[in-house]
Structure formats: structure tokens, C-alpha cells
Design an enzyme around this catalytic site. Structure first.
Site, PDB file in Angstrom:
ATOM      1  N   LYS A 101      10.428  -5.784 -18.370  1.00  0.00           N
ATOM      2  CA  LYS A 101       9.518  -4.773 -18.936  1.00  0.00           C
ATOM      3  C   LYS A 101       9.821  -3.914 -17.699  1.00  0.00           C
ATOM      4  O   LYS A 101       8.893  -3.777 -16.753  1.00  0.00           O
ATOM      5  CB  LYS A 101       8.037  -5.608 -18.754  1.00  0.00           C
ATOM      6  CG  LYS A 101       7.304  -4.794 -19.817  1.00  0.00           C
ATOM      7  CD  LYS A 101       6.812  -3.627 -19.586  1.00  0.00           C
ATOM      8  CE  LYS A 101       6.144  -3.063 -18.616  1.00  0.00           C
ATOM      9  NZ  LYS A 101       5.641  -1.652 -18.631  1.00  0.00           N
ATOM     10  N   GLU A 114       6.752  -8.918  -5.300  1.00  0.00           N
ATOM     11  CA  GLU A 114       7.029  -7.922  -4.424  1.00  0.00           C
ATOM     12  C   GLU A 114       6.075  -6.632  -4.278  1.00  0.00           C
ATOM     13  O   GLU A 114       6.142  -6.173  -5.537  1.00  0.00           O
ATOM     14  CB  GLU A 114       8.397  -7.608  -4.455  1.00  0.00           C
ATOM     15  CG  GLU A 114       9.666  -8.769  -4.635  1.00  0.00           C
ATOM     16  CD  GLU A 114      10.060  -9.086  -3.151  1.00  0.00           C
ATOM     17  OE1 GLU A 114       9.410  -8.454  -2.380  1.00  0.00           O
ATOM     18  OE2 GLU A 114      10.656 -10.114  -3.147  1.00  0.00           O
ATOM     19  N   GLU A 172      -1.255   2.212   1.069  1.00  0.00           N
ATOM     20  CA  GLU A 172      -0.224   2.714   0.601  1.00  0.00           C
ATOM     21  C   GLU A 172      -0.319   4.018  -0.189  1.00  0.00           C
ATOM     22  O   GLU A 172      -1.153   4.128  -1.303  1.00  0.00           O
ATOM     23  CB  GLU A 172       0.414   1.676  -0.256  1.00  0.00           C
ATOM     24  CG  GLU A 172       1.856   2.081  -0.670  1.00  0.00           C
ATOM     25  CD  GLU A 172       2.755   0.986  -1.482  1.00  0.00           C
ATOM     26  OE1 GLU A 172       2.016   0.653  -2.511  1.00  0.00           O
ATOM     27  OE2 GLU A 172       3.712   0.462  -1.135  1.00  0.00           O
ATOM     28  N   CYS A 186       8.532   1.287  -1.547  1.00  0.00           N
ATOM     29  CA  CYS A 186       7.947   0.064  -1.032  1.00  0.00           C
ATOM     30  C   CYS A 186       7.710  -0.132   0.529  1.00  0.00           C
ATOM     31  O   CYS A 186       6.931  -0.395   1.132  1.00  0.00           O
ATOM     32  CB  CYS A 186       7.941  -1.247  -1.819  1.00  0.00           C
ATOM     33  SG  CYS A 186       9.458  -1.702  -1.928  1.00  0.00           S
TER      34      CYS A 186
HETATM   35  P1  NDP Z   1       1.875  -1.073 -11.467  1.00  0.00           P
HETATM   36  O1  NDP Z   1       1.725  -1.961 -10.366  1.00  0.00           O
HETATM   37  O2  NDP Z   1       0.650  -0.971 -12.299  1.00  0.00           O
HETATM   38  O3  NDP Z   1       3.048  -0.975 -12.304  1.00  0.00           O
HETATM   39  C1  NDP Z   1       4.322  -2.068 -12.051  1.00  0.00           C
HETATM   40  C2  NDP Z   1       4.762  -2.437 -13.252  1.00  0.00           C
HETATM   41  O4  NDP Z   1       3.697  -3.345 -13.602  1.00  0.00           O
HETATM   42  C3  NDP Z   1       4.869  -1.574 -14.342  1.00  0.00           C
HETATM   43  O5  NDP Z   1       6.122  -2.108 -15.168  1.00  0.00           O
HETATM   44  C4  NDP Z   1       3.471  -1.670 -15.216  1.00  0.00           C
HETATM   45  O6  NDP Z   1       3.705  -1.207 -16.625  1.00  0.00           O
HETATM   46  C5  NDP Z   1       3.359  -2.941 -15.223  1.00  0.00           C
HETATM   47  N1  NDP Z   1       1.969  -3.457 -15.514  1.00  0.00           N
HETATM   48  C6  NDP Z   1       0.946  -2.700 -15.285  1.00  0.00           C
HETATM   49  N2  NDP Z   1      -0.299  -3.204 -15.450  1.00  0.00           N
HETATM   50  C7  NDP Z   1       0.044  -4.662 -15.750  1.00  0.00           C
HETATM   51  C8  NDP Z   1      -0.751  -5.835 -16.175  1.00  0.00           C
HETATM   52  N3  NDP Z   1      -2.027  -5.840 -16.393  1.00  0.00           N
HETATM   53  N4  NDP Z   1      -0.005  -6.693 -16.411  1.00  0.00           N
HETATM   54  C9  NDP Z   1       1.546  -6.885 -16.300  1.00  0.00           C
HETATM   55  N5  NDP Z   1       2.127  -5.821 -15.847  1.00  0.00           N
HETATM   56  C10 NDP Z   1       1.541  -4.674 -15.648  1.00  0.00           C
HETATM   57  O7  NDP Z   1       2.077   0.375 -10.680  1.00  0.00           O
HETATM   58  P2  NDP Z   1       1.650   1.871 -11.054  1.00  0.00           P
HETATM   59  O8  NDP Z   1       2.909   2.287 -11.778  1.00  0.00           O
HETATM   60  O9  NDP Z   1       0.302   2.118 -11.605  1.00  0.00           O
HETATM   61  O10 NDP Z   1       1.491   2.636  -9.535  1.00  0.00           O
HETATM   62  C11 NDP Z   1       0.277   2.735  -8.992  1.00  0.00           C
HETATM   63  C12 NDP Z   1       0.483   2.337  -7.313  1.00  0.00           C
HETATM   64  O11 NDP Z   1       1.128   1.271  -6.908  1.00  0.00           O
HETATM   65  C13 NDP Z   1       1.647   3.397  -6.769  1.00  0.00           C
HETATM   66  O12 NDP Z   1       0.913   4.604  -6.452  1.00  0.00           O
HETATM   67  C14 NDP Z   1       2.133   2.582  -5.601  1.00  0.00           C
HETATM   68  O13 NDP Z   1       1.211   2.856  -4.407  1.00  0.00           O
HETATM   69  C15 NDP Z   1       2.162   1.277  -5.877  1.00  0.00           C
HETATM   70  N6  NDP Z   1       3.661   0.937  -6.241  1.00  0.00           N
HETATM   71  C16 NDP Z   1       3.980   0.187  -5.541  1.00  0.00           C
HETATM   72  C17 NDP Z   1       5.637  -0.216  -5.798  1.00  0.00           C
HETATM   73  C18 NDP Z   1       6.158  -0.989  -4.722  1.00  0.00           C
HETATM   74  O14 NDP Z   1       7.558  -1.090  -5.089  1.00  0.00           O
HETATM   75  N7  NDP Z   1       5.549  -1.413  -3.908  1.00  0.00           N
HETATM   76  C19 NDP Z   1       6.264   0.161  -6.957  1.00  0.00           C
HETATM   77  C20 NDP Z   1       5.296   1.111  -7.822  1.00  0.00           C
HETATM   78  C21 NDP Z   1       4.053   1.398  -7.523  1.00  0.00           C
HETATM   79  P3  NDP Z   1       3.386   0.144 -16.960  1.00  0.00           P
HETATM   80  O15 NDP Z   1       4.308   1.377 -16.098  1.00  0.00           O
HETATM   81  O16 NDP Z   1       3.774   0.429 -18.271  1.00  0.00           O
HETATM   82  O17 NDP Z   1       1.946   0.361 -16.663  1.00  0.00           O
END
Ligand code: NDP
Length: 495
Positions: free
Chosen positions: A186, A261, A397, A296
Site C-alpha cells: 500500500k 520503522e 520530527e 526519517c
Molecule cells: P503516515 O504515517 O500517515 O503515512 C505512512 C503510510 O501509512 C501511508 O501509506 C499512509 O497512507 C498509511 N496510513 C495512513 N493512515 C493509516 C492507517 N490508519 N492505517 C494504516 N495505514 C495508514 O505519514 P503522513 O503521510 O501523514 O506524514 C505525516 C508525518 O509523518 C510527516 O510529516 C513526517 O513527520 C512523518 N513521516 C515519517 C516518515 C519516516 O520515514 N519516518 C515517512 C513519512 C512521514 P496515505 O498516504 O494514503 O495516508
């Protein structure tokens, strides 16, 4: 050769789910738009896969797993398919890179030289692992023979974020596929295209139907997968907040194993005897500004001996000032766009908070001054100095090109205390010419990876993952990643 602009315009954009070996129409009527961060225009519209589509993908994965079409191949057979997959990724490098750039706003120079090639490298490395994984014979007494063998966990759901969609997907696919699992990916809603194309290339390479499925969708699609009773394993990369939710979904469903992660707030500790301050400044600048800071393990906190702080901050700021964002489709661009308007606003919110919290700002153009493409999501590198202890900008973060600077009195104890003053523990670095000190501080930093006189170097041979709120449940990369996707079985033979 046509320009990247012309090639982008001529691209066939993959939008449909990939289930059971082919691109199919979704069962849902709900759609979502992916807005290109380069210019704020809609790139494509995707079906928001619902529970019905998730069920189809899980059924396809389960059928492929149960009849053994993949897991019962000889390991060398799986290896050959993955090697062919890697070859096709290389042949389609530019196409994958373009899809990634259109989705995420990463510079095309990065996606062609880093993101897409690293998928091939990862797949090839794990392909070579496939027929070199041995089981164990336990040191039992003479009246027994006990073996410990690995078995695939079954149907794996991989929920992937938008910051490195191709690279992180490959980190999960490599070890999951060579060990015989089925996988459902996903991708984040901002970045599904390159992953959908990857699935088609895997099928072309000979991966049997149902072994790899990709579902474009929103958070709800991920939630369906996380709570699905017939998914055996969930590997998740993303925010700490969503990590908590998927863990709850596992607990409330079938207690599937979960690997997380999550985020980071990684410190780079620089002592006054750092061997080469210019090299340190360069690694610090790239360590936070690369990928627009959306990494990250970005080195987002500089913990610096106050005696060299002014000099080092000036050097990093000078480098940052030379790294203004450009058009992601221009070959020479070094910094591209932030992934979305939402992410840009989030980071700008932190910059406003920084002012309220009393930090100074030696570097940071106002956002209006940085607009290589009208309507795009651009932000200039920013340095926040004199960050007060306990300030949110120094603990949370930010996930943007923003470095927070924390000065210390030169003592090792103080440096380690500040470095560890965060809930995260993904990475860290120490810069010192004194090997004993560097080693002691490296040991003191609570993080999954610590670099000495360098930052964010390494390759697929070393694990990636963190302590504390940065996650748990296994590592990506290296041979350790195999643990995420296998169960250990004891077979005891009483003689
Ligand atoms: P998310 O953690 O929400 O997104 C990561 C993945 O999880 C996406 O594929 C997302 O889908 C999916 N997801 C969202 N909600 C759910 C749920 N309830 N159950 C299962 N899967 C879900 O990150 P965001 O895109 O909202 O980013 C927000 C913040 O997170 C950033 O500003 C950053 O600080 C942090 N972040 C950190 C990352 C890292 O590698 N450490 C990577 C990305 C974000 P969808 O995109 O469709 O919502």
C-alpha cells in the site's frame, strides 16, 4: 534526447491496482487525486481501494502462498526471478525515476542516480541471498537431532510512505520475496505510481500471479490491511502516530506480527577537535537538506561545542544558501519540491513556532522568495540556532529542510545527554579526531546507526531501524531483514 519535460508528458501513468498478476479495475468508485508538488497540478486520479479490493488482493496473495507456486520453488529459482526483476528495473530506470519525480517532487537527477538504481541493487543483493540461507542444527544430546529452519510467514502487507517510495518498497520486497512470501504493498497516496509500475515489471520478470499486489489508496486502505484477519505480517514505515494505529489494528484483529520503522530526530555531535570542519559542514548540510529534509534518519539536530559553534553554523548556512530549490524536472536541480502543500504548511508551522520558542535564524529565505515553478511546494534550507532546551522544534520530527542547533559546553557527558534528549533513536553521528572519545560517544548515543566522522554513509549490507519511538519489531536492509519475513521452526527427532 528529448528533455525530461517532453518525456514526462509522453509517459503512460499507471493508476489501477495491480492484483493477481495484472492491472485491474478497482471495485470501488471512490477516487483520489495525486497532486504534483512540482507545480500543484493534478498528476493523475487513482481509485481509493476499499475493503473489497483489499480482500481481493489478500485472497490472491493467500492463494499464491497456499498452492506453493512461489514458496515451493527452489531458492535458486526465486533468485533467478529476482535477478531478472532487477535487470528490468535497470532497463526502465528513467521511467521509474520520472514517475517518482512527478509524484514526490524529488529532483530527476536524484531519482535517476539514487532511487531507481538502488531498487536494482537491493533486489540483486537479496536475490543472491536466496540460495545462501542455511538452517541450523541445535546442539542437543546424542539421542536427538533437532533442526531450526526458516519458513515464510505467508501474506505480508507493506505500508510505505512517500519520502522514498521506491527505495523503501525494495527494502521490503527483497527479503519478503526471496523467503517465499506473498506481498501486498500500500503506497502512500502521494506516491503510488512508481510502485504500480514496479509490480508490472515483477510480473514481466516471471514472478507468479498473486505474489505481488499493489493497492493505491488512502489511509483507510492501509487500515483495512492492518486489521485484516488473513494478513500474517505487517511491515510499516511512516509516522509514529500511524505506527501506533497499525499496532492497535493488529492487536484488535489476528495479532499479526508488526515491524515499525518510524520517525527520527537524529543528532550530529561535533566536538571542537573535529578533524575537518569543512567536511563536517558538508555532511551536516546534506544530512538535513537532502530530499528536502524529508528523511526519517535526517541529521536534523546539530549538537556542537560552543567554541566552534559560530564557525560551523556559518559554514553550514553558506552551503545551505547555495542549495536553493529548483525545478525537479531540470537535470541540474539539487533540491526539489516538498511532497505536498500539507507537508509544506506543516513545516512552515514549525518555523513560526521556532520564532515563538526564541530560536534565531541564521539561514532561511522566506517561502515567497523560492518558487522555481509557480504553484509548487518549495522551501529553502533553514537553520535555527540557539534552540532552547526542551523546545518542541528541537524534539519533534519536522520533516523538512530545517536544522536545529544546540550548543554544549564541550564535555562528552553533556553532548550525549543532549543527543539523547529525544523520544527517537534512529541515527546519530559524532565528529572528533580523538578516537577514544568518538567511540565512547558513539556508544552513548541511543540509536540504531551511529556514524563516526561521517553521516548517512553505508549500503544494503547494514541494518536500518531504530530505538525508542523510532520503531521496533525487526530491521530493514541486511540479512537481519530476513527475520521480519520468516518464522523459525524447530523439528525435533528423538532417535
Ligand atoms: P503516515 O504515517 O500517515 O503515512 C505512512 C503510510 O501509512 C501511508 O501509506 C499512509 O497512507 C498509511 N496510513 C495512513 N493512515 C493509516 C492507517 N490508519 N492505517 C494504516 N495505514 C495508514 O505519514 P503522513 O503521510 O501523514 O506524514 C505525516 C508525518 O509523518 C510527516 O510529516 C513526517 O513527520 C512523518 N513521516 C515519517 C516518515 C519516516 O520515514 N519516518 C515517512 C513519512 C512521514 P496515505 O498516504 O494514503 O495516508
Amino acid at each position: 534526447m528529448p528533455s525530461w519535460f517532453d518525456r514526462a508528458a509522453a509517459l503512460d501513468l499507471p493508476t489501477r491496482p495491480f492484483i493477481d498478476g495484472r492491472s485491474v479495475a478497482a471495485h470501488t468508485d471512490t477516487t483520489f487525486d495525486s497532486v504534483g508538488p512540482r507545480d500543484g497540478r493534478v498528476v493523475a486520479s487513482f481509485p481509493a481501494c476499499g475493503s473489497d479490493d483489499v480482500d481481493r488482493a489478500v485472497r490472491a496473495g493467500r492463494a499464491a502462498f497456499d498452492d506453493g507456486r512461489w514458496r515451493d520453488l527452489a531458492p535458486a529459482g526465486r533468485k533467478h526471478v529476482l535477478l531478472r526483476f532487477a535487470e528490468l528495473v535497470e532497463q526502465h530506470r528513467d521511467e521509474l525515476a520520472l514517475l517518482e519525480t512527478l509524484d514526490t517532487g524529488k529532483p530527476i537527477g536524484d531519482t535517476t542516480s539514487v532511487d531507481a538504481p538502488s531498487v536494482a541493487t537491493t533486489l540483486r543483493w537479496y536475490a543472491e541471498v536466496a540460495d545462501k540461507l542455511y538452517g541450523e542444527v541445535a546442539p542437543t544430546g546424542p539421542d536427538a537431532l533437532a533442526t531450526i529452519t526458516r519458513e515464510p510467514v505467508g501474506v505480508v502487507a507493506a505500508i510505505v510512505p512517500w519520502n522514498y517510495p521506491l527505495i523503501i518498497t525494495a527494502w521490503k520486497l527483497g527479503p519478503a520475496l526471496i523467503t517465499g512470501n506473498s506481498v501486498i504493498v500500500k503506497p502512500a497516496e502521494q506516491s503510488p505510481m512508481a510502485t504500480l509500475r514496479l509490480a508490472a515489471l515483477a510480473a514481466e520478470a516471471g514472478l507468479p500471479d498473486g505474489v505481488l499486489n499493489v493497492l493505491p489508496g488512502e489511509g483507510a486502505t492501509g487500515a483495512w490491511l492492518a486489521g485484516h484477519a488473513d494478513v500474517d505480517k505487517l511491515t510499516f514505515t511512516g509516522s509514529t502516530a500511524t505506527g501506533r494505529k497499525v499496532l492497535e489494528a493488529s492487536a484488535a484483529s489476528n495479532l499479526k506480527g508488526v515491524s515499525l520503522e518510524l520517525g527520527g530526530k537524529s543528532p550530529q555531535v561535533v566536538f571542537a577537535d573535529a578533524p575537518d570542519l569543512d567536511a563536517a559542514a558538508e555532511a551536516i548540510a546534506w544530512g538535513i537538506f537532502y530530499n528536502q529534509g524529508q528523511t526519517c534518519h535526517a541529521g536534523s539536530r546539530l549538537v556542537v561545542d560552543e567554541r566552534i559553534a559560530d564557525e560551523l553554523v556559518a559554514k553550514v548556512s553558506e552551503l545551505g544558501a547555495g542549495l536553493l530549490p529548483g525545478d525537479p524536472l531540470e537535470a541540474g536541480t539539487q533540491l526539489g519540491a516538498m511532497v505536498s502543500r500539507e507537508q509544506l504548511e506543516r513545516v512552515v508551522g514549525y518555523l513560526e513556532l521556532a520564532e515563538a520558542e526564541g530560536a534565531t535564524r541564521p539561514l532561511g529565505e522566506p517561502r515567497e522568495a523560492v518558487a522555481p515553478v509557480a504553484g509548487g511546494c518549495y522551501l529553502a534550507p533553514t537553520v535555527l540556532d540557539h534552540v532552547p532546551e526542551g523546545a518542541r522544534i528541537g524534539r519533534e520530527e519536522i520533516f523538512g529542510p530545517v536544522l536545529s542547533v544546540h550548543r554544549f559546553d564541550g564535555s562528552e557527558a553533556e553532548a550525549v545527554r543532549i543527543a539523547n534528549a529525544t523520544e527517537y533513536g534512529l541515527a546519530g553521528a559524532v565528529w572528533s579526531a580523538d578516537h577514544g572519545r568518538a567511540e565512547r560517544v558513539a556508544r552513548g548515543i541511543r540509536a540504531g546507526a551511529v556514524y563516526i566522522n561521517s553521516f548517512d554513509v553505508g549500503d544494503i549490507t547494514v541494518p536500518h531501524g531504530g530505538y525508542g519511538s523510532s520503531g521496533f519489531g525487526g530491521r530493514d536492509k541486511s540479512l537481519h531483514a530476513v527475520d521480519q519475513y520468516t518464522e523459525l521452526k524447530t523439528t525435533w527427532r528423538q532417535l
